[in-house]
Design a protein around this motif. Structure first.
Motif, PDB file in Angstrom:
ATOM      1  N   LEU A  39      49.046  27.774  36.623  1.00 29.09           N
ATOM      2  CA  LEU A  39      48.971  28.665  37.783  1.00 29.09           C
ATOM      3  C   LEU A  39      49.699  28.003  38.950  1.00 29.09           C
ATOM      4  CD1 LEU A  39      45.194  29.684  37.607  1.00 29.09           C
ATOM      5  CD2 LEU A  39      47.151  31.173  37.123  1.00 29.09           C
ATOM      6  N   THR A  40      50.353  28.829  39.766  1.00 24.51           N
ATOM      7  CA  THR A  40      50.987  28.323  40.978  1.00 24.51           C
ATOM      8  C   THR A  40      50.585  29.236  42.128  1.00 24.51           C
ATOM      9  OG1 THR A  40      52.976  29.598  40.405  1.00 24.51           O
ATOM     10  CG2 THR A  40      52.976  27.256  39.834  1.00 24.51           C
ATOM     11  N   GLY A  41      50.773  28.747  43.348  1.00 21.82           N
ATOM     12  CA  GLY A  41      50.424  29.591  44.479  1.00 21.82           C
ATOM     13  C   GLY A  41      50.383  28.831  45.770  1.00 21.82           C
ATOM     14  N   GLY A  56      50.495  33.582  37.618  1.00 23.21           N
ATOM     15  CA  GLY A  56      50.366  33.030  36.280  1.00 23.21           C
ATOM     16  C   GLY A  56      50.134  34.131  35.257  1.00 23.21           C
ATOM     17  N   ALA A  57      49.730  33.721  34.068  1.00 26.52           N
ATOM     18  CA  ALA A  57      49.437  34.688  33.018  1.00 26.52           C
ATOM     19  C   ALA A  57      48.147  35.426  33.373  1.00 26.52           C
ATOM     20  CB  ALA A  57      49.289  33.969  31.681  1.00 26.52           C
ATOM     21  N   ARG A  58      48.075  36.684  32.948  1.00 27.97           N
ATOM     22  CA  ARG A  58      46.939  37.561  33.267  1.00 27.97           C
ATOM     23  C   ARG A  58      45.578  36.892  33.065  1.00 27.97           C
ATOM     24  NH1 ARG A  58      46.855  41.639  36.425  1.00 27.97           N
ATOM     25  NH2 ARG A  58      45.250  40.343  37.264  1.00 27.97           N
ATOM     26  N   THR A  59      45.385  36.322  31.874  1.00 26.74           N
ATOM     27  CA  THR A  59      44.063  35.764  31.559  1.00 26.74           C
ATOM     28  C   THR A  59      43.730  34.580  32.469  1.00 26.74           C
ATOM     29  OG1 THR A  59      45.137  34.522  29.793  1.00 26.74           O
ATOM     30  CG2 THR A  59      43.880  36.466  29.149  1.00 26.74           C
ATOM     31  N   ASP A  60      44.738  33.767  32.776  1.00 26.96           N
ATOM     32  CA  ASP A  60      44.489  32.604  33.636  1.00 26.96           C
ATOM     33  C   ASP A  60      44.198  33.035  35.067  1.00 26.96           C
ATOM     34  OD1 ASP A  60      44.931  30.612  31.626  1.00 26.96           O
ATOM     35  OD2 ASP A  60      47.071  31.077  31.738  1.00 26.96           O
ATOM     36  N   ARG A  63      40.674  34.594  35.130  1.00 23.96           N
ATOM     37  CA  ARG A  63      39.629  33.572  35.025  1.00 23.96           C
ATOM     38  C   ARG A  63      39.412  32.888  36.372  1.00 23.96           C
ATOM     39  NH1 ARG A  63      41.612  30.662  30.252  1.00 23.96           N
ATOM     40  NH2 ARG A  63      41.247  32.474  28.961  1.00 23.96           N
ATOM     41  N   LEU A  64      40.517  32.589  37.068  1.00 23.05           N
ATOM     42  CA  LEU A  64      40.382  31.982  38.393  1.00 23.05           C
ATOM     43  C   LEU A  64      39.748  32.965  39.372  1.00 23.05           C
ATOM     44  CD1 LEU A  64      40.732  29.872  40.569  1.00 23.05           C
ATOM     45  CD2 LEU A  64      43.159  30.488  40.735  1.00 23.05           C
ATOM     46  N   ARG A  69      35.419  34.638  42.993  1.00 23.94           N
ATOM     47  CA  ARG A  69      34.449  35.645  43.454  1.00 23.94           C
ATOM     48  C   ARG A  69      33.040  35.069  43.523  1.00 23.94           C
ATOM     49  NH1 ARG A  69      36.938  40.535  43.711  1.00 23.94           N
ATOM     50  NH2 ARG A  69      38.743  40.808  42.348  1.00 23.94           N
ATOM     51  N   ARG A  70      32.787  34.006  42.754  1.00 21.92           N
ATOM     52  CA  ARG A  70      31.452  33.397  42.751  1.00 21.92           C
ATOM     53  C   ARG A  70      31.341  32.206  43.682  1.00 21.92           C
ATOM     54  NH1 ARG A  70      31.945  33.827  36.922  1.00 21.92           N
ATOM     55  NH2 ARG A  70      32.464  31.621  36.972  1.00 21.92           N
ATOM     56  N   ASP A  71      32.463  31.808  44.301  1.00 23.17           N
ATOM     57  CA  ASP A  71      32.470  30.598  45.126  1.00 23.17           C
ATOM     58  C   ASP A  71      31.861  30.881  46.499  1.00 23.17           C
ATOM     59  OD1 ASP A  71      33.176  28.352  46.739  1.00 23.17           O
ATOM     60  OD2 ASP A  71      34.804  27.888  45.349  1.00 23.17           O
ATOM     61  N   PRO A  72      30.730  30.210  46.832  1.00 22.02           N
ATOM     62  CA  PRO A  72      30.042  30.505  48.090  1.00 22.02           C
ATOM     63  C   PRO A  72      30.772  29.996  49.331  1.00 22.02           C
ATOM     64  CG  PRO A  72      28.956  28.680  46.959  1.00 22.02           C
ATOM     65  CD  PRO A  72      30.051  29.165  46.042  1.00 22.02           C
TER      66      PRO A  72
END
Ligand SMILES: Cc1cc2nc3c(=O)[nH]c(=O)nc-3n(C[C@H](O)[C@H](O)[C@H](O)COP(=O)(O)O)c2cc1C
Length: 136
Positions: A39-41, A56-60, A63-64, A69-72
């Motif tokens: 992944l890059t960004g 990156g690729a869809r699945t990667d 997943r990120l 979304r869960r990171d407080p």
């Protein structure tokens, strides 16, 4: 494998938006994971908000996004764009970090990041990436 780019904006919680240590922690983990996942960004912090592009690729990417979304450390994650791309825009960085430079502030025009258009978000992040490639 087709590439995708996701751009989102979120609201930093507590020190995450302002503390250099907190941001360094995020970047350290991001670089390690993103290298692993190809992944890059770039991550831009501005006015208690995060603006981030992930490629990156869809699945990667997905997943990120699930972890994000869960990171407080941030809330209110709003997707600005999610598109297939022909080439990476931030290929040099597992996760580049840019602080809002005067030129970017001008680009942002002090606009609320949550109301930014996808095209403008891309322009701001592209400017951030150009800044990252300049010699220090
Ligand atoms: C604004 C923000 C941006 C983040 N960017 C990334 C990222 O690009 N890559 C990544 O792996 N984690 C990123 N994280 C951290 C993830 O939410 C999550 O904590 C981490 O991926 C968990 O990694 P670990 O399982 O290796 O501990 C970011 C967190 C925040 C708050």
């Amino acid at each position: 494998m087709p590439l995708h780019r996701v751009i989102y904006v979120s609201d930093a919680v507590g020190a995450a938006g302002t503390s250099l240590l907190a941001i360094a922690e995020i970047l350290g983990v991001s670089e390690r994971n993103n290298r692993r996942d190809h992944l890059t960004g770039v991550l831009l912090g501005h006015n208690g908000r995060f603006l981030q592009a992930i490629e990156g690729a869809r699945t990667d990417v997905d997943r990120l996004m699930d972890r994000l979304r869960r990171d407080p450390r941030h809330v209110n994650l709003r997707l600005l764009s999610d598109q297939p791309i022909a080439a990476r825009m931030f290929g040099h960085w597992a996760m580049g970090h840019a602080t809002a430079a005067p030129a970017m502030l001008a680009l942002l025009n002090d606009e609320d990041l949550s109301a930014i258009s996808p095209a403008k978000a891309e322009a701001v992040l592209a400017a951030a990436a150009r800044r990252l490639s300049e010699p220090a």
